[in-house]
Design an enzyme around this catalytic site. Structure first.
Site, PDB file in Angstrom:
ATOM      1  NE  ARG A 153      58.416   8.163 -53.094  1.00  0.00           N
ATOM      2  CZ  ARG A 153      57.192   7.910 -53.560  1.00  0.00           C
ATOM      3  NH1 ARG A 153      57.004   7.663 -54.848  1.00  0.00           N
ATOM      4  NH2 ARG A 153      56.147   7.913 -52.748  1.00  0.00           N
ATOM      5  CD  GLU A 171      60.539  13.797 -57.111  1.00  0.00           C
ATOM      6  OE1 GLU A 171      59.468  13.996 -56.509  1.00  0.00           O
ATOM      7  OE2 GLU A 171      60.802  12.723 -57.662  1.00  0.00           O
ATOM      8  CG  HIS A 210      56.581  12.252 -57.873  1.00  0.00           C
ATOM      9  ND1 HIS A 210      57.454  12.038 -56.846  1.00  0.00           N
ATOM     10  CD2 HIS A 210      55.654  11.261 -57.755  1.00  0.00           C
ATOM     11  CE1 HIS A 210      57.075  10.987 -56.137  1.00  0.00           C
ATOM     12  NE2 HIS A 210      55.976  10.505 -56.675  1.00  0.00           N
TER      13      HIS A 210
HETATM   14  N1  LIG Z   1      55.599   7.874 -59.510  1.00  0.00           N
HETATM   15  C1  LIG Z   1      54.547   7.890 -58.723  1.00  0.00           C
HETATM   16  O1  LIG Z   1      53.766   8.832 -58.712  1.00  0.00           O
HETATM   17  C2  LIG Z   1      54.265   6.713 -57.845  1.00  0.00           C
HETATM   18  C3  LIG Z   1      52.941   6.403 -57.540  1.00  0.00           C
HETATM   19  C4  LIG Z   1      52.717   5.299 -56.730  1.00  0.00           C
HETATM   20  C5  LIG Z   1      53.767   4.530 -56.258  1.00  0.00           C
HETATM   21  N2  LIG Z   1      55.028   4.880 -56.564  1.00  0.00           N
HETATM   22  C6  LIG Z   1      56.156   4.072 -56.040  1.00  0.00           C
HETATM   23  O2  LIG Z   1      55.939   2.710 -56.380  1.00  0.00           O
HETATM   24  C7  LIG Z   1      56.233   1.907 -55.243  1.00  0.00           C
HETATM   25  C8  LIG Z   1      55.550   0.575 -55.371  1.00  0.00           C
HETATM   26  O3  LIG Z   1      54.163   0.662 -55.140  1.00  0.00           O
HETATM   27  P1  LIG Z   1      53.248  -0.675 -55.053  1.00  0.00           P
HETATM   28  O4  LIG Z   1      51.890  -0.258 -54.660  1.00  0.00           O
HETATM   29  O5  LIG Z   1      53.443  -1.507 -56.255  1.00  0.00           O
HETATM   30  O6  LIG Z   1      53.984  -1.377 -53.811  1.00  0.00           O
HETATM   31  P2  LIG Z   1      54.051  -2.929 -53.454  1.00  0.00           P
HETATM   32  O7  LIG Z   1      54.498  -2.991 -52.042  1.00  0.00           O
HETATM   33  O8  LIG Z   1      52.780  -3.608 -53.848  1.00  0.00           O
HETATM   34  O9  LIG Z   1      55.195  -3.485 -54.415  1.00  0.00           O
HETATM   35  C9  LIG Z   1      56.540  -3.251 -54.231  1.00  0.00           C
HETATM   36  C10 LIG Z   1      57.320  -4.442 -54.758  1.00  0.00           C
HETATM   37  O10 LIG Z   1      58.715  -4.134 -54.721  1.00  0.00           O
HETATM   38  C11 LIG Z   1      59.403  -5.288 -54.288  1.00  0.00           C
HETATM   39  N3  LIG Z   1      60.691  -4.952 -53.680  1.00  0.00           N
HETATM   40  C12 LIG Z   1      60.920  -4.373 -52.480  1.00  0.00           C
HETATM   41  N4  LIG Z   1      62.246  -4.291 -52.254  1.00  0.00           N
HETATM   42  C13 LIG Z   1      62.852  -4.819 -53.334  1.00  0.00           C
HETATM   43  C14 LIG Z   1      64.207  -5.029 -53.691  1.00  0.00           C
HETATM   44  N5  LIG Z   1      65.196  -4.681 -52.866  1.00  0.00           N
HETATM   45  N6  LIG Z   1      64.472  -5.605 -54.892  1.00  0.00           N
HETATM   46  C15 LIG Z   1      63.474  -5.992 -55.708  1.00  0.00           C
HETATM   47  N7  LIG Z   1      62.164  -5.821 -55.417  1.00  0.00           N
HETATM   48  C16 LIG Z   1      61.864  -5.245 -54.246  1.00  0.00           C
HETATM   49  C17 LIG Z   1      58.457  -5.944 -53.275  1.00  0.00           C
HETATM   50  O11 LIG Z   1      58.758  -7.305 -53.116  1.00  0.00           O
HETATM   51  C18 LIG Z   1      57.103  -5.712 -53.940  1.00  0.00           C
HETATM   52  O12 LIG Z   1      56.796  -6.785 -54.779  1.00  0.00           O
HETATM   53  C19 LIG Z   1      55.805   2.789 -54.068  1.00  0.00           C
HETATM   54  O13 LIG Z   1      56.410   2.415 -52.868  1.00  0.00           O
HETATM   55  C20 LIG Z   1      56.234   4.175 -54.526  1.00  0.00           C
HETATM   56  O14 LIG Z   1      57.572   4.422 -54.134  1.00  0.00           O
HETATM   57  C21 LIG Z   1      55.314   5.956 -57.336  1.00  0.00           C
HETATM   58  O1  LIG Z   2      53.777   6.901 -53.625  1.00  0.00           O
HETATM   59  C1  LIG Z   2      52.822   7.458 -54.189  1.00  0.00           C
HETATM   60  O2  LIG Z   2      51.648   7.135 -54.015  1.00  0.00           O
HETATM   61  C2  LIG Z   2      53.066   8.605 -55.124  1.00  0.00           C
HETATM   62  O3  LIG Z   2      54.415   8.720 -55.431  1.00  0.00           O
HETATM   63  C3  LIG Z   2      52.538   9.843 -54.529  1.00  0.00           C
HETATM   64  O4  LIG Z   2      52.357  10.803 -55.477  1.00  0.00           O
END
Ligand SMILES: NC(=O)c1ccc[n+]([C@@H]2O[C@H](COP(=O)([O-])OP(=O)(O)OC[C@H]3O[C@@H](n4cnc5c(N)ncnc54)[C@H](O)[C@@H]3O)[C@@H](O)[C@H]2O)c1
Ligand SMILES: O=C(O)[C@H](O)CO
Length: 324
Positions: free
Chosen positions: A235, A264, A283
Site C-alpha cells: 500500500r 490514489e 494499483h
Molecule cells: N498491489 C496490489 O494490487 C495488491 C494485491 C494484493 C495484496 N496487496 C497487499 O499485499 C498485502 C499482503 O498480502 P498477503 O496475502 O501476502 O498477506 P499475508 O497476511 O499472507 O502476509 C503479510 C505478511 O506481512 C507480514 N507483516 C505484517 N506486519 C509486518 C511488519 N510490521 N513487518 C514485517 N512484516 C510484517 C506478516 O507477518 C505476513 O507474513 C495485503 O495486505 C495488501 O495490502 C496488494
Molecule cells: O489488497 C488487494 O487485494 C488489492 O490491493 C486490491 O486490489
C-alpha cells in the site's frame, strides 16, 4: 436484502446477486456527501466492493449493516474495531490473488531492472539497435539478491519465482520467521536493516497497519545500496513518498517499481511520473481477467453466507461470530 456494491464487482457476479437482492452499484461518488449513496446506505444490509472507506461515520449511518465483504485481501479501508463492536462481520479475499500479485511484482522487477517501458518507447519512437549504447542498458535480475519485507502468502510466491525462476538469493524480514521459506527457497531471515543493506531488489509486500505505516522512509532508503531497486506492491502509505522521491533524486537508490501510491489516483504533478527510472502501475496487482472474477465471486460467497446467518469462509473479525 439491500446490497451496496462499490467500485469493483465483476458484472456476472453483480447480475447473480441481483437475482436474490436489491443491489445498487456506486462508483466515483463522494461517500460522505452523495445523497443517493447515503440514502441507500441507511437501509443497506450488506456491502461488497473495493476500497470503500468503512470508517466510524459511515458505519454510524448504516443501522442495518450486517456484513462488509471486501473484494481485496488488504482491509486497511475497514475500521475493524468499530465493526466488531457493532457485531458487523468483515471479510476479504485471501489466497486466490497471490500468484497474480507475485507475477506483477516480478513484472515490476523486470521492467525496472531491464528498463522495458523506456525501451518500448524507444522502439515506438522509430529507434533501433544502431543508436543503442550502454546508456540504454539495464541490469541483470538473475543471481541477484531479493529482499522481501512481509513473507506472507504473496511474499512466499515472490520467493518461489525468485529462487526457482531466477536463481536469486532470497532474504526476508517478517514479524516471525517462516520455516517454509527457509526450506523451500533457502531464504534467510534478516533484520530490516540487514535486508535493506544487502538487497539488490527490495520488495515491500506487507499489509498496511499501524506498524507498517511509513515503515520505509529517509533512514531506510539511506541504508539501501545505490544500485538497489525498490518495489512496492503493498500500500502506498507503507512508504514516505516524499523520502522516496528524495532518495531517487539524490541517486541513493537506482530505481523504483510502484503499483501503489500515497494518494490514489496519483496526482499528475507527482515527480515520480517524470522519472525514467521509475515504473508506475495504477494499483493493478491482482487485476487480471481471471483473478478479478475469482475475487468478486469469493467476495459474493462471503456476503451471501454471512447474510444467511452462517460463518463466511473468510471472516476477519471472528470475535463477531464467537459472540453469537
Ligand atoms: N498491489 C496490489 O494490487 C495488491 C494485491 C494484493 C495484496 N496487496 C497487499 O499485499 C498485502 C499482503 O498480502 P498477503 O496475502 O501476502 O498477506 P499475508 O497476511 O499472507 O502476509 C503479510 C505478511 O506481512 C507480514 N507483516 C505484517 N506486519 C509486518 C511488519 N510490521 N513487518 C514485517 N512484516 C510484517 C506478516 O507477518 C505476513 O507474513 C495485503 O495486505 C495488501 O495490502 C496488494
Ligand atoms: O489488497 C488487494 O487485494 C488489492 O490491493 C486490491 O486490489
Amino acid at each position: 436484502m439491500n446490497i451496496l456494491a462499490f467500485q469493483r464487482v465483476e458484472k456476472p457476479v453483480l447480475d447473480q446477486l441481483k437475482q436474490n437482492h436489491t443491489v445498487r452499484f456506486f462508483k466515483n461518488v463522494d461517500t460522505t456527501k452523495d445523497p443517493e449513496f447515503l440514502s441507500f446506505l441507511n437501509k443497506t444490509d450488506g456491502i461488497i466492493g473495493l476500497d470503500l472507506n468503512v470508517d466510524q461515520p459511515l458505519i454510524n449511518q448504516a443501522p442495518n449493516l450486517k456484513i462488509v465483504s471486501n473484494v481485496s485481501v488488504g482491509y486497511n479501508n475497514l475500521d475493524i474495531e468499530t465493526l466488531t463492536k457493532r457485531n458487523i462481520m468483515a471479510t476479504n479475499t485471501p489466497g486466490i490473488l497471490t500468484d497474480t500479485v507475485a507475477d506483477m511484482v516480478f513484472g515490476l522487477i523486470l521492467s525496472t531492472a531491464r528498463r522495458l517501458p523506456e525501451l518500448d518507447h524507444y522502439v515506438k519512437s522509430g529507434n533501433w539497435i544502431e543508436s543503442l549504447d550502454s546508456t540504454h542498458y539495464g541490469t541483470d535480475v538473475h543471481h541477484k539478491t531479493v529482499g522481501i519485507i512481509g513473507m506472507g502468502r504473496i511474499g512466499l510466491a515472490i520467493a518461489q519465482r525468485a529462487h526457482h525462476g531466477f536463481d536469486m538469493k532470497v532474504i526476508y524480514h517478517s514479524r516471525t520467521k517462516k520455516p517454509e521459506a527457509e526450506e523451500r527457497f533457502q531464504a534467510r531471515y534478516a533484520s530490516l536493516d540487514e535486508l535493506l543493506r544487502e538487497s539488490d531488489f527490495v520488495c515491500l509486500i506487507t499489509p498496511l497497519t499501524k506498524e507498517t505505516e511509513r515503515l520505509i522512509g529517509k533512514r531506510e532508503f539511506s541504508l539501501m545500496k545505490n544500485s538497489a531497486i525498490f518495489i512496492n506492491g503493498s500500500r502506498g502509505r507503507t512508504v514516505v513518498e516524499e523520502d522516496l522521491i528524495q532518495a531517487l533524486n539524490h541517486k541513493e537508490i537506482a530505481g523504483a517499481g510502484l503499483d501503489v501510491f500515497e494518494n490514489e489516483p496519483i496526482q499528475l504533478d507527482n515527480p515520480l511520473l517524470q522519472m525514467k527510472n521509475v515504473v508506475t502501475l495504477p494499483h493493478i496487482g491482482s487485476s487480471t481477467l481471471e483473478t478479478e472474477l475469482a475475487m468478486s465471486t469469493l467476495a459474493a460467497k462471503n456476503l451471501q453466507t454471512g447474510l444467511e446467518g452462517k460463518k463466511p469462509p473468510n471472516l476477519i473479525n471472528s470475535a463477531v461470530w464467537d459472540n453469537k
